[in-house]
Each structure stands twice: as structure tokens, then as C-alpha cells.
Write a protein that holds these residues in place. Sequence first.
Motif, PDB file in Angstrom:
ATOM      1  N   GLY A  14       4.604  15.557  21.706  1.00 55.60           N
ATOM      2  CA  GLY A  14       4.759  14.777  20.479  1.00 55.60           C
ATOM      3  C   GLY A  14       5.111  13.332  20.762  1.00 55.60           C
ATOM      4  O   GLY A  14       4.564  12.406  20.141  1.00 55.60           O
ATOM      5  N   LYS A  15       6.008  13.129  21.696  1.00 56.72           N
ATOM      6  CA  LYS A  15       6.406  11.774  22.083  1.00 56.72           C
ATOM      7  C   LYS A  15       5.227  11.021  22.692  1.00 56.72           C
ATOM      8  O   LYS A  15       5.006   9.839  22.394  1.00 56.72           O
ATOM      9  CB  LYS A  15       7.562  11.853  23.076  1.00 56.72           C
ATOM     10  CG  LYS A  15       8.161  10.523  23.487  1.00 56.72           C
ATOM     11  CD  LYS A  15       9.362  10.772  24.395  1.00 56.72           C
ATOM     12  CE  LYS A  15      10.060   9.472  24.786  1.00 56.72           C
ATOM     13  NZ  LYS A  15      11.261   9.745  25.641  1.00 56.72           N
ATOM     14  N   ALA A  16       4.464  11.716  23.528  1.00 54.81           N
ATOM     15  CA  ALA A  16       3.310  11.081  24.165  1.00 54.81           C
ATOM     16  C   ALA A  16       2.233  10.737  23.147  1.00 54.81           C
ATOM     17  O   ALA A  16       1.579   9.690  23.248  1.00 54.81           O
ATOM     18  CB  ALA A  16       2.751  12.011  25.240  1.00 54.81           C
ATOM     19  N   ILE A  17       2.031  11.592  22.144  1.00 54.73           N
ATOM     20  CA  ILE A  17       1.055  11.290  21.095  1.00 54.73           C
ATOM     21  C   ILE A  17       1.516  10.086  20.285  1.00 54.73           C
ATOM     22  O   ILE A  17       0.703   9.240  19.888  1.00 54.73           O
ATOM     23  CB  ILE A  17       0.830  12.515  20.196  1.00 54.73           C
ATOM     24  CG1 ILE A  17       0.105  13.615  20.972  1.00 54.73           C
ATOM     25  CG2 ILE A  17       0.035  12.134  18.946  1.00 54.73           C
ATOM     26  CD1 ILE A  17      -0.075  14.912  20.203  1.00 54.73           C
ATOM     27  N   ALA A  18       2.814   9.986  20.028  1.00 56.68           N
ATOM     28  CA  ALA A  18       3.336   8.828  19.296  1.00 56.68           C
ATOM     29  C   ALA A  18       3.022   7.539  20.045  1.00 56.68           C
ATOM     30  O   ALA A  18       2.599   6.543  19.439  1.00 56.68           O
ATOM     31  CB  ALA A  18       4.841   8.978  19.091  1.00 56.68           C
ATOM     32  N   ARG A  19       3.225   7.557  21.343  1.00 54.07           N
ATOM     33  CA  ARG A  19       2.923   6.367  22.143  1.00 54.07           C
ATOM     34  C   ARG A  19       1.434   6.048  22.125  1.00 54.07           C
ATOM     35  O   ARG A  19       1.035   4.885  22.053  1.00 54.07           O
ATOM     36  CB  ARG A  19       3.410   6.576  23.572  1.00 54.07           C
ATOM     37  CG  ARG A  19       4.932   6.487  23.714  1.00 54.07           C
ATOM     38  CD  ARG A  19       5.394   6.890  25.091  1.00 54.07           C
ATOM     39  NE  ARG A  19       6.809   6.567  25.305  1.00 54.07           N
ATOM     40  CZ  ARG A  19       7.563   7.137  26.239  1.00 54.07           C
ATOM     41  NH1 ARG A  19       7.037   8.060  27.049  1.00 54.07           N
ATOM     42  NH2 ARG A  19       8.839   6.802  26.354  1.00 54.07           N
ATOM     43  N   ARG A  20       0.605   7.071  22.192  1.00 59.90           N
ATOM     44  CA  ARG A  20      -0.839   6.862  22.165  1.00 59.90           C
ATOM     45  C   ARG A  20      -1.275   6.306  20.809  1.00 59.90           C
ATOM     46  O   ARG A  20      -2.121   5.396  20.735  1.00 59.90           O
ATOM     47  CB  ARG A  20      -1.561   8.173  22.461  1.00 59.90           C
ATOM     48  CG  ARG A  20      -3.077   8.103  22.312  1.00 59.90           C
ATOM     49  CD  ARG A  20      -3.711   7.036  23.225  1.00 59.90           C
ATOM     50  NE  ARG A  20      -5.082   6.772  22.847  1.00 59.90           N
ATOM     51  CZ  ARG A  20      -6.141   7.426  23.343  1.00 59.90           C
ATOM     52  NH1 ARG A  20      -5.955   8.387  24.230  1.00 59.90           N
ATOM     53  NH2 ARG A  20      -7.350   7.106  22.961  1.00 59.90           N
ATOM     54  N   ALA A  21      -0.714   6.838  19.736  1.00 63.18           N
ATOM     55  CA  ALA A  21      -1.062   6.350  18.408  1.00 63.18           C
ATOM     56  C   ALA A  21      -0.655   4.890  18.241  1.00 63.18           C
ATOM     57  O   ALA A  21      -1.399   4.076  17.682  1.00 63.18           O
ATOM     58  CB  ALA A  21      -0.396   7.211  17.344  1.00 63.18           C
ATOM     59  N   ALA A  22       0.539   4.551  18.727  1.00 58.34           N
ATOM     60  CA  ALA A  22       1.010   3.172  18.644  1.00 58.34           C
ATOM     61  C   ALA A  22       0.111   2.245  19.455  1.00 58.34           C
ATOM     62  O   ALA A  22      -0.182   1.114  19.036  1.00 58.34           O
ATOM     63  CB  ALA A  22       2.448   3.084  19.140  1.00 58.34           C
ATOM     64  N   LYS A  23      -0.336   2.715  20.599  1.00 55.05           N
ATOM     65  CA  LYS A  23      -1.249   1.934  21.435  1.00 55.05           C
ATOM     66  C   LYS A  23      -2.550   1.637  20.697  1.00 55.05           C
ATOM     67  O   LYS A  23      -3.176   0.592  20.898  1.00 55.05           O
ATOM     68  CB  LYS A  23      -1.537   2.694  22.727  1.00 55.05           C
ATOM     69  CG  LYS A  23      -2.389   1.938  23.735  1.00 55.05           C
ATOM     70  CD  LYS A  23      -2.583   2.765  25.000  1.00 55.05           C
ATOM     71  CE  LYS A  23      -3.445   2.023  26.012  1.00 55.05           C
ATOM     72  NZ  LYS A  23      -3.651   2.845  27.250  1.00 55.05           N
ATOM     73  N   ASP A  24      -2.944   2.553  19.828  1.00 56.08           N
ATOM     74  CA  ASP A  24      -4.152   2.365  19.022  1.00 56.08           C
ATOM     75  C   ASP A  24      -3.887   1.545  17.763  1.00 56.08           C
ATOM     76  O   ASP A  24      -4.758   1.450  16.895  1.00 56.08           O
ATOM     77  CB  ASP A  24      -4.732   3.725  18.617  1.00 56.08           C
ATOM     78  CG  ASP A  24      -5.643   4.307  19.688  1.00 56.08           C
ATOM     79  OD1 ASP A  24      -5.683   3.757  20.804  1.00 56.08           O
ATOM     80  OD2 ASP A  24      -6.315   5.315  19.405  1.00 56.08           O
ATOM     81  N   GLY A  25      -2.677   1.004  17.642  1.00 61.33           N
ATOM     82  CA  GLY A  25      -2.365   0.134  16.523  1.00 61.33           C
ATOM     83  C   GLY A  25      -1.963   0.848  15.256  1.00 61.33           C
ATOM     84  O   GLY A  25      -2.018   0.269  14.163  1.00 61.33           O
ATOM     85  N   ARG A  26      -1.505   2.103  15.377  1.00 65.45           N
ATOM     86  CA  ARG A  26      -1.144   2.870  14.203  1.00 65.45           C
ATOM     87  C   ARG A  26       0.351   2.789  13.920  1.00 65.45           C
ATOM     88  O   ARG A  26       1.175   2.737  14.838  1.00 65.45           O
ATOM     89  CB  ARG A  26      -1.534   4.341  14.397  1.00 65.45           C
ATOM     90  CG  ARG A  26      -3.008   4.563  14.686  1.00 65.45           C
ATOM     91  CD  ARG A  26      -3.892   4.011  13.587  1.00 65.45           C
ATOM     92  NE  ARG A  26      -3.621   4.611  12.309  1.00 65.45           N
ATOM     93  CZ  ARG A  26      -4.324   5.607  11.790  1.00 65.45           C
ATOM     94  NH1 ARG A  26      -5.347   6.117  12.433  1.00 65.45           N
ATOM     95  NH2 ARG A  26      -4.015   6.098  10.601  1.00 65.45           N
ATOM     96  N   ASP A  27       0.705   2.783  12.642  1.00 66.98           N
ATOM     97  CA  ASP A  27       2.098   2.871  12.215  1.00 66.98           C
ATOM     98  C   ASP A  27       2.474   4.346  12.086  1.00 66.98           C
ATOM     99  O   ASP A  27       1.630   5.195  11.784  1.00 66.98           O
ATOM    100  CB  ASP A  27       2.299   2.144  10.896  1.00 66.98           C
ATOM    101  CG  ASP A  27       2.056   0.648  11.025  1.00 66.98           C
ATOM    102  OD1 ASP A  27       2.357   0.092  12.103  1.00 66.98           O
ATOM    103  OD2 ASP A  27       1.557   0.044  10.060  1.00 66.98           O
ATOM    104  N   LEU A  28       3.768   4.630  12.318  1.00 68.50           N
ATOM    105  CA  LEU A  28       4.156   6.021  12.490  1.00 68.50           C
ATOM    106  C   LEU A  28       5.356   6.453  11.668  1.00 68.50           C
ATOM    107  O   LEU A  28       6.225   5.647  11.357  1.00 68.50           O
ATOM    108  CB  LEU A  28       4.485   6.278  13.968  1.00 68.50           C
ATOM    109  CG  LEU A  28       3.343   6.068  14.946  1.00 68.50           C
ATOM    110  CD1 LEU A  28       3.668   4.884  15.849  1.00 68.50           C
ATOM    111  CD2 LEU A  28       3.105   7.291  15.798  1.00 68.50           C
ATOM    112  N   ILE A  29       5.374   7.755  11.372  1.00 66.26           N
ATOM    113  CA  ILE A  29       6.564   8.442  10.863  1.00 66.26           C
ATOM    114  C   ILE A  29       6.879   9.540  11.869  1.00 66.26           C
ATOM    115  O   ILE A  29       6.063  10.445  12.081  1.00 66.26           O
ATOM    116  CB  ILE A  29       6.334   9.041   9.473  1.00 66.26           C
ATOM    117  CG1 ILE A  29       5.935   7.957   8.471  1.00 66.26           C
ATOM    118  CG2 ILE A  29       7.590   9.775   8.996  1.00 66.26           C
ATOM    119  CD1 ILE A  29       5.511   8.497   7.111  1.00 66.26           C
ATOM    120  N   LEU A  30       8.013   9.446  12.508  1.00 66.26           N
ATOM    121  CA  LEU A  30       8.405  10.372  13.556  1.00 66.26           C
ATOM    122  C   LEU A  30       9.435  11.363  13.014  1.00 66.26           C
ATOM    123  O   LEU A  30      10.398  10.963  12.367  1.00 66.26           O
ATOM    124  CB  LEU A  30       9.006   9.629  14.748  1.00 66.26           C
ATOM    125  CG  LEU A  30       8.187   8.475  15.331  1.00 66.26           C
ATOM    126  CD1 LEU A  30       8.963   7.803  16.451  1.00 66.26           C
ATOM    127  CD2 LEU A  30       6.829   8.966  15.822  1.00 66.26           C
TER     128      LEU A  30
END
Length: 256
Positions: A14-30
Motif C-alpha cells: 500500500g505504501k509503495a502504491i501511494a508513492r507510485r501514484a504520487a510519482k504519476d502526479g496523483r493526489d491521495l487519501i491514505l
Amino acid sequence: MGYVLITGASEGIGKAIARRAAKDGRDLILSARSEDKLEALAAELRSSGRTVHVIVADLNTSDGAAQLWAEAVQIGQIDVLVNNAGLGINGPFVKTDTTREDTSVQVNIVALTQLMKSAAQHMHANGAGKILNVASTAAFMPGPHMAVYHASKSYVLSLSEAVAQELAGGDFTVTALCPGATKTEFFKDADMHDVRLLKLGLMMSAEDVADAGWSGMMRGKRVVVPGLANKVFAVLPRFVPRGLLTWVVAQFYVRS
């Protein structure tokens, strides 16, 4: 562009996916149970210019998933749901802790289904969206000494493929990510520190699994099995007699 909502985001895949999503310019809710770990990750991702919200939630409650979803949609539109939270326990079915297994069913099946249903309705109304359900290569075979975990992941895979077919042809996709053994805290939490599986040296990194899952989801793939060895494990059950298959799997989970 809306938010990516990730459960079990405090560590591992989950943490790694969050980092990948952020790298793609996505905003997140964790979301996860550990506020300290979530806030540390949120701070890291905010430093790269992303908007990140934290929702502390316990999916092992009857209303945990509903409360999480209600808080998330108050923040904004959810374009991507990553159902990553999950757990298991190693040991013979007649001896393993019933409370831990009940928790596994609640988190791996009940909460995942509730969040998926809420997300599907939300995304269908908005005309598009993506759901990534983290299953496992365990989904392809029975798992003596991990019986409830394997059964729960079979459910996740079946549900994901069925809903993906129902929604085929639109801009809404469902992907099941089926990793094998991955370098996370899962094995410690599941009391698996000395099982034979861990001595095979086949574990992938959480980052490689996350990359495969994220890219597969973005391409609209229904099932993603990262890594050659895992692909073999996923296919073999089709050709091996069930009695032999369950015996072989049991050998991986026996303590040595």
C-alpha cells in the motif's frame, strides 16, 4: 482529476502504491490504523507537491468501511480505489486463533466488498474510475495452514473478475493484483517467520509489485500477476491434481 484512495497505506504494498501514484502526479487519501505511519508518508508525498489527506480507519469493525468511504467522499471525488488492506495467520485450521481469522474475513472480504461497492456506484455515477483489489497468488489454490487467507483471496479474485466483466466496455475498470511472497511485514504479522516458503528466495520487493499493479490497472488489465515465478505458480494449479496441489502448498507453509 480526483483522488486515489488507498487502504492499508501505512506500509508494504500500500505504501509503495501511494508513492507510485504520487510519482504519476496523483493526489491521495491514505488510510490505515497507524496514524503516525500515515502522517510520515503523507509528509513525504506532500514534499513532492502532492495533496495528501489521512483518514485513520479500522476496517475490522462493522461500520469501518462505511465511515472511511463517507469521510473520503467529503474530501472530493474518488477516481481510483486501491483495496490493499489485508491480513492472515499461519497454522492448522483447528488450532489457529479464531479472532485473527474472523478479522481476516472482515478485512479481506467484508470491508473490501463494501468499499468496492461504494466505489463502483460512485464511479459509475461519475462515468469513469478504476479499482485495484490486492489479491494474491494464493487466490489460485487452496492453502493448508493458511486456509482462511487463501480462501479470502480466491474470493477477491473471483469478485474482481466478475465485476470487471459486468462493466466491460466502459471507462470503469476493475483489476485484481495477485502478487506472490513480497518483502513486507505481512509474514511477521501472520507468524510465518520460519515457514519453508520464505527460504526459497523468491520474494519480490513491494515497489516492484506496486509498479506492476499500478501500470496494469492503468492499462485496464483484469488480472496482474507480477514476476515470472508467480506467473508459474498461478498457472500450475490448472494442470496439477487437486490432492497433489494441496499437499505441495502445505509443504511451503510448514515450519522448518
